[in-house]
Motif scaffolding. Structure first.
Motif, PDB file in Angstrom:
ATOM      1  N   UNK A 138       0.829  -1.208   0.000  1.00 47.60           N
ATOM      2  CA  UNK A 138       0.000   0.000   0.000  1.00 47.60           C
ATOM      3  C   UNK A 138       0.862   1.257   0.000  1.00 47.60           C
ATOM      4  N   UNK A 139       1.939   1.249   0.794  1.00 46.33           N
ATOM      5  CA  UNK A 139       2.801   2.429   0.891  1.00 46.33           C
ATOM      6  C   UNK A 139       3.495   2.727  -0.437  1.00 46.33           C
ATOM      7  N   UNK A 140       4.043   1.693  -1.054  1.00 43.32           N
ATOM      8  CA  UNK A 140       4.721   1.892  -2.332  1.00 43.32           C
ATOM      9  C   UNK A 140       3.750   2.432  -3.377  1.00 43.32           C
ATOM     10  N   UNK A 167      -7.230  11.115   2.720  1.00 40.94           N
ATOM     11  CA  UNK A 167      -6.379  10.066   2.182  1.00 40.94           C
ATOM     12  C   UNK A 167      -6.231   8.864   3.091  1.00 40.94           C
ATOM     13  N   UNK A 168      -6.339   9.076   4.395  1.00 35.06           N
ATOM     14  CA  UNK A 168      -6.263   7.947   5.316  1.00 35.06           C
ATOM     15  C   UNK A 168      -7.399   6.966   5.079  1.00 35.06           C
ATOM     16  N   UNK A 169      -8.596   7.515   4.849  1.00 35.45           N
ATOM     17  CA  UNK A 169      -9.781   6.673   4.684  1.00 35.45           C
ATOM     18  C   UNK A 169      -9.963   6.248   3.233  1.00 35.45           C
ATOM     19  N   UNK A 170      -9.552   7.094   2.295  1.00 33.76           N
ATOM     20  CA  UNK A 170      -9.798   6.827   0.887  1.00 33.76           C
ATOM     21  C   UNK A 170      -8.698   6.000   0.224  1.00 33.76           C
ATOM     22  N   UNK A 171      -7.508   5.977   0.817  1.00 37.94           N
ATOM     23  CA  UNK A 171      -6.398   5.263   0.174  1.00 37.94           C
ATOM     24  C   UNK A 171      -5.629   4.368   1.128  1.00 37.94           C
ATOM     25  N   UNK A 172      -5.104   4.914   2.219  1.00 36.40           N
ATOM     26  CA  UNK A 172      -4.236   4.137   3.104  1.00 36.40           C
ATOM     27  C   UNK A 172      -4.922   2.880   3.630  1.00 36.40           C
ATOM     28  N   UNK A 176     -10.721 -12.298   5.070  1.00 33.64           N
ATOM     29  CA  UNK A 176     -10.388 -11.617   3.823  1.00 33.64           C
ATOM     30  C   UNK A 176     -11.615 -10.924   3.234  1.00 33.64           C
ATOM     31  N   UNK A 177     -12.761 -11.621   3.258  1.00 34.86           N
ATOM     32  CA  UNK A 177     -14.006 -11.027   2.760  1.00 34.86           C
ATOM     33  C   UNK A 177     -14.380  -9.808   3.600  1.00 34.86           C
ATOM     34  N   UNK A 178     -14.272  -9.947   4.919  1.00 29.61           N
ATOM     35  CA  UNK A 178     -14.594  -8.820   5.797  1.00 29.61           C
ATOM     36  C   UNK A 178     -13.655  -7.644   5.544  1.00 29.61           C
ATOM     37  N   UNK A 179     -12.391  -7.927   5.227  1.00 26.63           N
ATOM     38  CA  UNK A 179     -11.442  -6.859   4.922  1.00 26.63           C
ATOM     39  C   UNK A 179     -11.860  -6.110   3.666  1.00 26.63           C
ATOM     40  N   UNK A 180     -12.297  -6.843   2.636  1.00 31.73           N
ATOM     41  CA  UNK A 180     -12.773  -6.204   1.403  1.00 31.73           C
ATOM     42  C   UNK A 180     -13.973  -5.306   1.677  1.00 31.73           C
ATOM     43  N   UNK A 181     -14.914  -5.810   2.472  1.00 29.16           N
ATOM     44  CA  UNK A 181     -16.116  -5.033   2.762  1.00 29.16           C
ATOM     45  C   UNK A 181     -15.784  -3.800   3.598  1.00 29.16           C
ATOM     46  N   UNK A 182     -14.851  -3.946   4.534  1.00 28.14           N
ATOM     47  CA  UNK A 182     -14.431  -2.786   5.323  1.00 28.14           C
ATOM     48  C   UNK A 182     -13.758  -1.753   4.433  1.00 28.14           C
ATOM     49  N   UNK A 183     -13.001  -2.213   3.440  1.00 28.71           N
ATOM     50  CA  UNK A 183     -12.359  -1.295   2.495  1.00 28.71           C
ATOM     51  C   UNK A 183     -13.406  -0.512   1.710  1.00 28.71           C
ATOM     52  N   UNK A 184     -14.477  -1.184   1.276  1.00 24.78           N
ATOM     53  CA  UNK A 184     -15.513  -0.487   0.516  1.00 24.78           C
ATOM     54  C   UNK A 184     -16.266   0.505   1.405  1.00 24.78           C
ATOM     55  N   UNK A 185     -16.417   0.172   2.688  1.00 25.97           N
ATOM     56  CA  UNK A 185     -17.033   1.127   3.619  1.00 25.97           C
ATOM     57  C   UNK A 185     -16.143   2.365   3.750  1.00 25.97           C
ATOM     58  N   UNK A 186     -14.827   2.156   3.784  1.00 23.89           N
ATOM     59  CA  UNK A 186     -13.897   3.282   3.841  1.00 23.89           C
ATOM     60  C   UNK A 186     -14.081   4.194   2.632  1.00 23.89           C
ATOM     61  N   UNK A 187     -14.156   3.590   1.441  1.00 25.98           N
ATOM     62  CA  UNK A 187     -14.384   4.382   0.230  1.00 25.98           C
ATOM     63  C   UNK A 187     -15.684   5.171   0.336  1.00 25.98           C
ATOM     64  N   UNK A 197      -1.987   9.636   2.427  1.00 28.71           N
ATOM     65  CA  UNK A 197      -1.785   8.206   2.649  1.00 28.71           C
ATOM     66  C   UNK A 197      -0.301   7.872   2.701  1.00 28.71           C
ATOM     67  N   UNK A 198       0.477   8.488   1.809  1.00 23.86           N
ATOM     68  CA  UNK A 198       1.919   8.229   1.783  1.00 23.86           C
ATOM     69  C   UNK A 198       2.580   8.657   3.095  1.00 23.86           C
TER      70      UNK A 198
END
Length: 299
Positions: A36-38, A71-76, A154-165, A192-193
């Motif tokens: 993610x950082x790179x 950026x923390x919520x939208x990218x990092x 892993x599925x929960x991580x994906x869903x949490x990511x979409x909630x962040x977006x 995010x960087x």
């Protein structure tokens, strides 16, 4: 849409579909935080000169802390969450779950911004979340697989990511309305960087990543983030946000094809069936598809 817009639309779907492939190829060597950082560091290097060249430096300076915080919520966070998920589930399933971003976006806007959906949009929320539940049920095991990670996490991580977006989208509408999109995009990558710099150094891989992993994060940052944002903003300008948003529904098609061709992933009928239900529900919930349109097609 014009031919140029159609080309941009297909290219953007193909590029963002490929992001799941390149995350999978990079995360094994770089780790979740390093990948993610790179990605965001490279994307910042692409977008920052463009933003300054467009003359948006003053707008960024006036709003730097807001866009960096977004950026923390939208990218990092979402970039790390998807990288983590791809250690355990396929790129195709990750991309299908990513297609729920507009679904969660409508829900967050309803709760936070009081943008209450009506009619077919409420039905779309119900259908979409039912489809997500069925997809998650298929991966409901909390027993670790060969990766050491349980597919359910892993599925929960994906869903949490979409909630962040989704949260980031509503926050952008509320606090950054009227700001040039390129400023928001650049600031979010920069924020995010900065947030991931120290964790990435502390959690850096013990061995030097392979040439393939380096190439993957380079493509992620330059193509799948920097250039993709440029295409996305151009689509919004040329076709409007609603049509540009529809690219989300095409991303899983490319991601599934890439996964099958380059990673040998297996696509199940269950995934395709409930993925289609998710796309239908999301289309209704965002207003891109209405019940009246479905009735007209039947008649």
């Amino acid at each position: 849409m014009s031919l140029a817009s159609v080309i941009d639309f297909v290219a953007l779907a193909a590029i963002w579909g490929a992001s799941f492939l390149f995350m999978r190829l990079a995360v094994g060597d770089f780790g979740v935080v390093g990948t993610a950082a790179a990605r965001v560091v490279i994307a910042t290097a692409v977008l920052l000169p463009l933003m300054l060249w467009k003359g948006h430096g003053a707008a960024f300076r006036r709003n730097w802390w807001k866009v960096c915080l977004i950026g923390l919520v939208n990218s990092a966070l979402p970039f790390m969450l998807f990288a983590f998920a791809l250690l355990a589930i396929t790129t195709g399933l990750s991309a299908i779950l990513n297609a729920t971003v507009p679904l969660f976006g409508a829900l967050v806007a309803w709760i936070w911004l009081k943008d209450r959906p009506t009619g077919s949009r409420v039905l779309g929320l119900v259908i979409g979340f039912f489809g997500v539940a069925m997809l998650a049920w298929d991966e409901a095991s909390f027993r670790p697989d060969a990766s050491g990670i349980a597919p359910a996490w892993a599925v929960l991580a994906c869903l949490l990511a979409t909630v962040c977006y989704a949260i980031a989208a509503s926050a952008t509408k509320r606090f950054l309305s009227g700001l040039p999109p390129l400023v928001t995009a650049t600031g979010s990558q920069l924020g995010a960087a900065l947030a991931l710099a120290l964790p990435a150094v502390l959690l850096r891989p013990e061995q030097m990543p392979s040439a393939q992993a380096w190439a993957s994060v380079a493509v992620l940052g330059v193509l799948c983030t920097g250039i993709a944002y440029i295409l996305y903003f151009r689509l919004i300008e040329q076709t409007g946000p609603a049509r540009a948003l529809a690219v989300t529904f095409c991303i899983p098609v490319f991601a599934i094809v890439y996964g099958v061709l380059f990673l040998g992933e297996h696509v199940t009928g269950w995934m395709l069936m409930w993925g289609a239900v998710v796309v239908l529900g999301t289309s209704l919930s965002t207003g891109l598809l209405k019940l009246g349109m479905l009735r007209a097609q039947k008649t």
